[in-house]
Design an enzyme around this catalytic site. Structure first.
Site, PDB file in Angstrom:
ATOM      1  N   LYS A  49      -5.120  -3.509 -13.022  1.00  0.00           N
ATOM      2  CA  LYS A  49      -4.972  -3.695 -14.402  1.00  0.00           C
ATOM      3  C   LYS A  49      -6.377  -4.018 -15.102  1.00  0.00           C
ATOM      4  O   LYS A  49      -6.697  -3.542 -15.955  1.00  0.00           O
ATOM      5  CB  LYS A  49      -3.899  -4.758 -14.931  1.00  0.00           C
ATOM      6  CG  LYS A  49      -2.319  -4.278 -14.265  1.00  0.00           C
ATOM      7  CD  LYS A  49      -1.348  -5.239 -14.716  1.00  0.00           C
ATOM      8  CE  LYS A  49      -0.239  -4.671 -14.042  1.00  0.00           C
ATOM      9  NZ  LYS A  49       0.917  -5.829 -13.923  1.00  0.00           N
ATOM     10  N   GLN A  93       1.847 -12.267 -14.518  1.00  0.00           N
ATOM     11  CA  GLN A  93       2.311 -11.225 -13.525  1.00  0.00           C
ATOM     12  C   GLN A  93       3.371 -12.164 -12.563  1.00  0.00           C
ATOM     13  O   GLN A  93       3.425 -13.258 -12.352  1.00  0.00           O
ATOM     14  CB  GLN A  93       1.216 -11.255 -12.446  1.00  0.00           C
ATOM     15  CG  GLN A  93       1.510 -10.319 -11.101  1.00  0.00           C
ATOM     16  CD  GLN A  93       1.513  -8.865 -11.625  1.00  0.00           C
ATOM     17  OE1 GLN A  93       0.926  -8.194 -12.481  1.00  0.00           O
ATOM     18  NE2 GLN A  93       2.438  -7.988 -10.889  1.00  0.00           N
ATOM     19  N   ASP A 116       4.122  -6.703 -21.555  1.00  0.00           N
ATOM     20  CA  ASP A 116       5.227  -6.207 -20.570  1.00  0.00           C
ATOM     21  C   ASP A 116       6.663  -5.965 -20.927  1.00  0.00           C
ATOM     22  O   ASP A 116       7.415  -5.538 -20.393  1.00  0.00           O
ATOM     23  CB  ASP A 116       5.398  -7.199 -19.456  1.00  0.00           C
ATOM     24  CG  ASP A 116       4.220  -7.038 -18.109  1.00  0.00           C
ATOM     25  OD1 ASP A 116       3.965  -5.748 -18.258  1.00  0.00           O
ATOM     26  OD2 ASP A 116       4.009  -7.856 -17.410  1.00  0.00           O
TER      27      ASP A 116
END
Ligand code: NAP
Length: 283
Positions: A49, A93, A116
């Site tokens: 990413k 994450q 997200d």
């Protein structure tokens, strides 16, 4: 005739080019990623990413915190990044180490920066049919379906899996696109009764080759989200034999995976646009 492969790698490269153009137009777009602990797969995802973000011209901050970080310390970091005007998109994450409450941590992220799409505000907006920031995996799948002109209006769509990050948002996006949607899960009986009815079948379970060729309707579009690591490599939830039955299918690797990361970057550019008041809504 074997199914046409839906090329996630090529489409992801195209999406990243679009993001790069958006970033150039916006002048400056900032991303912050937070990784807690030493999970090797998480390190791989975050590094990818970060690399793709930088290649797209996004200013990417890479925070790696030790596994023993306390919840209070992590929440304080998130609060700082929420308040930092240079950060447009913020992601933490998952999975987090066991001593941290994932739900509390996700709720601490500013929904306007939640690239997200898992803050309850964003999840709830999708549920209400007014999507804002949506998780990258289902968003990438919708882009794949659009790119390959897969008809969704009135189609029967079956989603295997009901996680908050894939199955549920996928089902809502398909519903939003006027498909008739069935969600299956670990307690579903007679799975093939449902899968055989699917014009569009999305498998997001995490069980190697759970979906056999005999469970796929002839001419269906099959999206394989599963990532099952074995000694022989990475495989999906769908048996390769489905290639001979489906009309379109995503490969593993090279299908949904690359799209997920590209769409997280797209979400970062979108968040930047909304935060600057250039668009009032995401969709
Ligand atoms: P998850 O949170 O573990 O959810 C799995 C879902 O599958 C659950 O809803 C579970 O049902 C359901 N399930 C389990 N056994 C089943 C069965 N026999 N029949 C039907 N449904 C069954 O996983 P996830 O995070 O959604 O991820 C799913 C898979 O996608 C994993 O392999 C993951 O690595 C992969 N993934 C890939 C990407 C990508 O970018 N390619 C992104 C995210 C995830 P219950 O709810 O009843 O337990």
């Amino acid at each position: 005739m074997p199914a046409q492969l839906i090329d996630g790698r090529a489409l992801a490269a195209k999406v990243r080019e679009e993001v790069a153009a958006e970033v150039e137009e916006l002048g400056r777009v900032g991303l912050a990623t937070v990784l807690v602990g030493d999970d090797p797969a998480s390190h791989v995802y975050i590094n990818l990413k970060q690399r793709h973000a930088r290649e797209a011209g996004i200013e990417a901050r890479d925070l790696k915190l030790p596994a023993e970080t306390t919840e209070a310390e992590l929440l304080a970091t998130i609060e700082e990044l929420n308040a930092d005007d240079a950060v447009d998109g913020l992601l933490v994450q998952l999975p987090l180490p066991g001593h941290l409450d994932e739900a509390r941590v996700m709720e601490a992220i500013d929904p306007a920066k939640d690239i997200d799409g898992i803050h309850p505000f964003n999840a709830g907006s999708l549920y209400l049919g007014r999507p804002r920031l949506v998780p990258g995996t289902p968003l990438g799948i919708m882009r794949m379906l659009a790119e390959y002109d897969i008809e969704l209006e009135g189609a029967r769509a079956v989603v295997l899996g009901r996680s908050a990050i894939v199955g549920k948002p996928m089902a809502h996006l398909l519903l939003q696109a006027n498909a008739t949607v069935t969600i299956c899960h670990s307690r579903t009986q007679d799975l093939e009764r449902h899968t055989l009815d699917a014009d569009v079948l999305v498998a997001a379970v995490g069980q190697l080759h759970l979906v056999g060729a005999d469970m796929v309707k002839a001419g269906a579009t099959v999206i394989d989200v599963g990532m099952n690591r074995t000694e022989d490599g990475l495989f999906g939830d769908v048996d390769p034999g489905a290639m001979d039955v489906a009309a379109y299918i995503t490969p593993v690797p090279g299908g949904v995976g690359p799209m997920t990361i590209a769409m997280v970057l797209k979400n970062t550019a979108t968040a930047a646009r909304v935060r600057r008041g250039l668009v009032s809504r995401v969709y």
